[in-house]
Scaffold this active site. Structure first.
Site, mmCIF file in Angstrom:
data_model
loop_
_atom_site.group_PDB
_atom_site.id
_atom_site.type_symbol
_atom_site.label_atom_id
_atom_site.label_comp_id
_atom_site.label_asym_id
_atom_site.label_seq_id
_atom_site.Cartn_x
_atom_site.Cartn_y
_atom_site.Cartn_z
ATOM 1 N N VAL A 19 100.328 -45.701 3.284
ATOM 2 C CA VAL A 19 98.933 -45.318 3.070
ATOM 3 C C VAL A 19 98.723 -43.862 3.459
ATOM 4 C CG1 VAL A 19 96.538 -45.876 3.608
ATOM 5 C CG2 VAL A 19 98.258 -47.689 3.569
ATOM 6 N N LYS A 22 99.785 -41.546 0.728
ATOM 7 C CA LYS A 22 98.786 -41.494 -0.347
ATOM 8 C C LYS A 22 97.581 -40.650 0.063
ATOM 9 C CE LYS A 22 100.008 -46.034 -2.240
ATOM 10 N NZ LYS A 22 99.544 -47.420 -2.492
ATOM 11 N N HIS A 99 97.471 -42.756 9.989
ATOM 12 C CA HIS A 99 96.630 -43.935 10.178
ATOM 13 C C HIS A 99 97.324 -44.951 11.075
ATOM 14 C CE1 HIS A 99 94.489 -42.095 6.939
ATOM 15 N NE2 HIS A 99 95.343 -42.454 6.003
ATOM 16 N N HIS A 244 94.441 -52.479 1.938
ATOM 17 C CA HIS A 244 95.837 -52.015 1.857
ATOM 18 C C HIS A 244 96.859 -53.145 1.796
ATOM 19 C CE1 HIS A 244 94.212 -48.109 2.405
ATOM 20 N NE2 HIS A 244 93.974 -48.233 3.689
ATOM 21 N N GLU A 250 95.401 -49.065 -6.039
ATOM 22 C CA GLU A 250 94.788 -48.070 -6.923
ATOM 23 C C GLU A 250 94.080 -48.725 -8.108
ATOM 24 O OE1 GLU A 250 98.111 -46.105 -4.726
ATOM 25 O OE2 GLU A 250 97.873 -47.984 -5.824
ATOM 26 N N ARG A 290 84.959 -43.604 9.962
ATOM 27 C CA ARG A 290 84.291 -44.598 9.129
ATOM 28 C C ARG A 290 83.933 -45.764 10.032
ATOM 29 N NH1 ARG A 290 88.070 -47.067 6.071
ATOM 30 N NH2 ARG A 290 87.712 -49.078 7.054
ATOM 31 N N GLY A 311 91.181 -43.820 5.640
ATOM 32 C CA GLY A 311 91.972 -43.508 4.462
ATOM 33 C C GLY A 311 91.294 -42.473 3.582
ATOM 34 N N TYR A 315 91.480 -44.421 -3.682
ATOM 35 C CA TYR A 315 90.686 -45.643 -3.709
ATOM 36 C C TYR A 315 89.997 -45.932 -2.375
ATOM 37 C CZ TYR A 315 94.988 -47.327 -1.519
ATOM 38 O OH TYR A 315 96.080 -47.469 -0.694
#
Length: 346
Positions: A19, A22, A99, A244, A250, A290, A311, A315
């Site tokens: 993740v 990405k 993360h 995830h 995606e 978040r 993230g 997405y």
């Protein structure tokens, strides 16, 4: 003017390694290279640090060179290894796009504090508190913020299945995303749920389920105060939200979609945003976060968890919420770097 040298760290030795890569790719697409000179520092799944050309699929190979972040403040940057020794590269700032474990728990933040390099995101204490859901709940409750009813299960501790009020959620106390999380509807499922959670952490939480909508709010820190993105709502078809965990996130999730802006009343939206800011401050967050919450049928906001480096993938919820509020990811990155340099004395 010379460009600011920004070390972007991605990958990592935790379960959210893919993740992070990405997220780093989205940062690469949205970083203003006329203002910033990125130095891409990838950490392999085995914990090896490499200076590479970027977070492409083959970043570990090719021209990637061994590198380490020096804790010596006189270096203020990287030690890049070569055949005849090493060279130093001074950094103006680090953006740790990491993360989960070793990325959001205070570990990388501690190394960056030793190095003296300003970095994007929460500090050691805020990262550690938010990563440990039991600590986050305890601090939040002391500030009058509602949380689920929960109990902590220590390593090897036995739990009486008959003493719980089902359904409950069993989850690692200190893990990212929904790795190791199970929804337990009766006592026959408890043992396997505890086993799944303990694959990721020796400390486990058992939470009573909260009846309500899953709501999220993106928070961005500015020199003048906090900015919140549009609130989102997780629309579940069945089961529970497992970020995830999909084969190809995606293309969407098989059981959930995101509604941005959330289809809630204006008063509820304001209440959620106010709660997110209160939680952000109470838990000592910096830069961005978040805040995930529940909105109950009677209008109460209940904390779920806080992601201190959410993230940033194509997405992901955080950039979607900010974009819906008129802030594309390029602006978010620019503002994060600016506020980090503005407040570099932590």
């Amino acid at each position: 003017m010379s460009r600011l040298k920004v070390g972007v760290i991605f990958g990592g030795a935790g379960e959210e390694h893919p993740v992070s890569i990405k997220s780093a790719r989205e940062v690469a697409r949205n970083l203003d290279t006329e203002k910033y000179e990125p130095l891409w520092i990838g950490i392999t799944a085995g914990g090896v640090w490499k200076l590479c050309d970027g977070p492409a699929a083959d970043w570990e190979n090719g021209s990637a060179r061994p590198v380490t972040l020096s804790p010596d403040r006189s270096v203020h940057g990287l030690l890049v290894m070569g055949q005849e020794g090493y060279e130093t590269v001074r950094l103006d700032l680090v953006f740790p796009v990491l993360h989960g474990k070793l990325g959001e728990d205070g570990a990388i933040q501690g190394l960056l504090e030793l190095s003296g390099i300003p970095y994007v995101g929460c500090g050691i204490q805020g990262s550690a508190v938010c990563m440990d859901k039991s600590l986050a709940y305890t601090v939040a409750r002391s500030m009058g913020i509602a949380t689920p009813n929960f109990r902590v299960v220590a390593e090897n501790e036995k739990v009486d299945p008959g003493g719980l009020r089902y359904p409950v959620f069993v989850k690692p106390a200190r893990s990212g995303s929904s790795f190791g999380v199970s929804r337990v509807t009766d006592e026959n499922e408890l043992a396997s749920a505890l086993s799944a959670a303990r694959q990721y952490d020796s400390k486990v939480l058992i939470e009573e389920a909260v009846a309500g909508s899953e709501i999220g709010c993106a928070v961005l820190e500015e020199p003048f105060g906090l900015v919140t993105g549009e609130v989102d709502r997780v629309d579940l078809a069945h089961g529970f939200f497992r970020i995830h965990q999909e084969d190809s996130p995606e293309t969407g999730s098989e059981n959930s979609t995101f509604i941005v802006p959330a289809d809630i009343s204006g008063d509820s939206r304001w209440l959620v945003q106010e709660a997110a800011e209160t939680i952000y401050r109470a838990l000592g967050c910096k830069g961005l976060a978040r805040v995930d919450m529940f909105l109950t049928d009677d209008g109460q906001v209940v904390l779920n968890e806080v992601n201190t480096m959410p993230g940033l993938t194509s997405y992901s919820r955080y950039p979607r919420m900010m974009a819906a509020a008129g802030l594309p990811l390029s602006d978010v990155i620019d503002r994060l770097i600016s506020v980090t340099l503005h407040g570099k004395q932590r």
